[in-house]
Design a protein around this motif. Structure first.
Motif, mmCIF file in Angstrom:
data_model
loop_
_atom_site.group_PDB
_atom_site.id
_atom_site.type_symbol
_atom_site.label_atom_id
_atom_site.label_comp_id
_atom_site.label_asym_id
_atom_site.label_seq_id
_atom_site.Cartn_x
_atom_site.Cartn_y
_atom_site.Cartn_z
ATOM 1 N N PRO A 1 4.611 4.540 -35.874
ATOM 2 C CA PRO A 1 3.423 3.757 -35.498
ATOM 3 C C PRO A 1 3.705 2.758 -34.401
ATOM 4 C CG PRO A 1 4.303 3.023 -37.608
ATOM 5 C CD PRO A 1 5.054 4.266 -37.254
ATOM 6 N N ALA A 2 2.646 2.415 -33.671
ATOM 7 C CA ALA A 2 2.785 1.477 -32.560
ATOM 8 C C ALA A 2 2.811 0.029 -33.026
ATOM 9 C CB ALA A 2 1.640 1.688 -31.567
ATOM 10 N N ALA A 3 2.071 -0.287 -34.086
ATOM 11 C CA ALA A 3 1.969 -1.672 -34.548
ATOM 12 C C ALA A 3 3.260 -2.107 -35.230
ATOM 13 C CB ALA A 3 0.795 -1.820 -35.505
ATOM 14 N N LEU A 4 3.714 -3.302 -34.891
ATOM 15 C CA LEU A 4 4.973 -3.803 -35.438
ATOM 16 C C LEU A 4 4.938 -3.893 -36.963
ATOM 17 C CD1 LEU A 4 7.796 -4.953 -34.922
ATOM 18 C CD2 LEU A 4 6.740 -7.208 -34.622
ATOM 19 N N ALA A 5 3.837 -4.375 -37.516
ATOM 20 C CA ALA A 5 3.739 -4.489 -38.972
ATOM 21 C C ALA A 5 3.822 -3.116 -39.634
ATOM 22 C CB ALA A 5 2.442 -5.191 -39.362
ATOM 23 N N ASP A 6 3.198 -2.116 -39.023
ATOM 24 C CA ASP A 6 3.278 -0.762 -39.577
ATOM 25 C C ASP A 6 4.696 -0.215 -39.482
ATOM 26 O OD1 ASP A 6 0.654 -0.586 -40.401
ATOM 27 O OD2 ASP A 6 -0.049 0.377 -38.557
ATOM 28 N N GLN A 7 5.396 -0.514 -38.402
ATOM 29 C CA GLN A 7 6.784 -0.096 -38.280
ATOM 30 C C GLN A 7 7.616 -0.696 -39.417
ATOM 31 O OE1 GLN A 7 8.138 -1.183 -34.367
ATOM 32 N NE2 GLN A 7 6.619 0.105 -33.334
ATOM 33 N N ALA A 8 7.373 -1.968 -39.711
ATOM 34 C CA ALA A 8 8.107 -2.624 -40.792
ATOM 35 C C ALA A 8 7.784 -1.977 -42.137
ATOM 36 C CB ALA A 8 7.769 -4.111 -40.819
ATOM 37 N N ARG A 9 6.522 -1.596 -42.337
ATOM 38 C CA ARG A 9 6.144 -0.931 -43.591
ATOM 39 C C ARG A 9 6.839 0.419 -43.713
ATOM 40 N NH1 ARG A 9 1.006 -3.049 -41.771
ATOM 41 N NH2 ARG A 9 0.511 -4.927 -43.023
ATOM 42 N N VAL A 10 6.952 1.133 -42.618
ATOM 43 C CA VAL A 10 7.677 2.404 -42.639
ATOM 44 C C VAL A 10 9.131 2.170 -43.050
ATOM 45 C CG1 VAL A 10 8.557 4.287 -41.208
ATOM 46 C CG2 VAL A 10 6.169 3.562 -40.981
ATOM 47 N N LEU A 11 9.752 1.155 -42.482
ATOM 48 C CA LEU A 11 11.138 0.856 -42.824
ATOM 49 C C LEU A 11 11.282 0.474 -44.296
ATOM 50 C CD1 LEU A 11 12.231 -1.143 -39.652
ATOM 51 C CD2 LEU A 11 12.842 1.202 -40.252
ATOM 52 N N THR A 12 10.285 -0.205 -44.840
ATOM 53 C CA THR A 12 10.304 -0.554 -46.265
ATOM 54 C C THR A 12 10.406 0.697 -47.120
ATOM 55 O OG1 THR A 12 9.015 -2.579 -45.967
ATOM 56 C CG2 THR A 12 8.943 -1.566 -48.147
ATOM 57 N N TRP A 13 9.576 1.691 -46.803
ATOM 58 C CA TRP A 13 9.557 2.903 -47.630
ATOM 59 C C TRP A 13 10.731 3.824 -47.342
ATOM 60 C CZ3 TRP A 13 7.089 3.151 -51.988
ATOM 61 C CH2 TRP A 13 6.057 2.222 -52.199
ATOM 62 N N LEU A 14 11.297 3.738 -46.150
ATOM 63 C CA LEU A 14 12.539 4.468 -45.885
ATOM 64 C C LEU A 14 13.677 3.890 -46.730
ATOM 65 C CD1 LEU A 14 12.478 4.929 -41.999
ATOM 66 C CD2 LEU A 14 11.943 6.646 -43.743
ATOM 67 N N ALA A 15 13.739 2.568 -46.824
ATOM 68 C CA ALA A 15 14.766 1.934 -47.650
ATOM 69 C C ALA A 15 14.572 2.288 -49.117
ATOM 70 C CB ALA A 15 14.724 0.416 -47.459
ATOM 71 N N PHE A 16 13.342 2.290 -49.565
ATOM 72 C CA PHE A 16 13.030 2.685 -50.940
ATOM 73 C C PHE A 16 13.502 4.112 -51.212
ATOM 74 C CE2 PHE A 16 9.904 5.190 -53.366
ATOM 75 C CZ PHE A 16 10.052 4.632 -54.623
ATOM 76 N N GLU A 17 13.233 5.006 -50.271
ATOM 77 C CA GLU A 17 13.615 6.411 -50.457
ATOM 78 C C GLU A 17 15.119 6.559 -50.620
ATOM 79 O OE1 GLU A 17 14.856 10.445 -49.572
ATOM 80 O OE2 GLU A 17 15.256 8.718 -48.275
ATOM 81 N N GLN A 18 15.875 5.855 -49.829
ATOM 82 C CA GLN A 18 17.322 5.981 -49.884
ATOM 83 C C GLN A 18 17.921 5.317 -51.118
ATOM 84 O OE1 GLN A 18 19.751 7.399 -47.124
ATOM 85 N NE2 GLN A 18 17.906 8.586 -47.525
#
Length: 215
Positions: free
Chosen positions: A81-98
């Protein structure tokens, strides 16, 4: 580009899934853990983490780790995603997945389906099952919050968080986890599988996603 993988690697499946959804052609070099391919000097020379997946780029350089490869492939597209907040949310769920999602689901699949070398009632397996259900409950709650047309981390378009969470969620029944208890997850899985370019674990055979047999 060329992907070094093993036939049933969930982490390598993430990369093939992403490439398929983006319409990026990727050749496969499928290795065998049983033959010791991942310990051979020629593989270790391109794999700093000594594991698959490894993506060979067109210039001959290599990228390791599924999260890094997903980011590399998706960065210039709507899947990042282009929005910074959305990028951070993606990183949150990537960390959760791992950290909380993949580990118990992968252990259950490995020991109860692929190797069949553990008793499902053993304390260790019961602990993994408990952790897996906790993780799936968190994912279910997030998908319910996002609504019928939202995705894990974003609303209008799926992201690499959806790609990362898909494989081990889809294969959860191999470890004795019944996904019928998670209606938001089952609907989300189907929406991913309906996307153009979806790539099954065994190419062209989505019915074999839960197979324990080699091709």
């Amino acid at each position: 580009m060329k992907l070094y993988d093993t036939q049933r690697s969930g982490n390598a499946w993430k990369v093939r899934l992403m490439a398929g959804l983006l319409g990026i052609p990727v050749a496969r070099q499928t290795l065998s853990i049983d033959r010791g391919d991942l310990a051979r000097p020629e593989f270790l020379a391109i794999a700093p983490l000594a594991q698959v997946p490894v993506l060979e780029l067109d210039d001959g350089s290599h990228l390791a780790e599924s999260m890094a490869i997903l980011y590399y492939l998706a960065r210039p597209t709507a899947w990042w995603p282009a929005a910074l907040a959305d990028q951070a949310r993606v990183l949150t769920w990537l960390a959760f997945e791992q950290e909380r999602h993949m580990k118990p689901l992968a252990k259950l699949r490995l020991h109860l389906a692929l190797h069949r070398n553990r008793d499902p009632q053993a304390p260790e397996m019961q602990a993994h099952a408990h952790e897996a259900r906790q993780a799936l409950a968190l994912l279910e709650a997030q998908l319910q919050r996002q609504g019928a047309t939202g995705w894990v981390a974003t609303m209008d378009h799926p992201s690499i968080a959806d790609v990362a969470l898909y494989p081990y969620t889809r294969m959860a029944p191999m470890g004795g986890i019944d996904l019928e208890a998670y209606p938001g997850i089952t609907a989300w899985l189907q929406r991913i599988e309906d996307l153009p370019g979806y790539a099954a674990l065994f190419p062209g055979e989505p019915g074999r996603n839960l197979s324990t047999l080699e091709a």
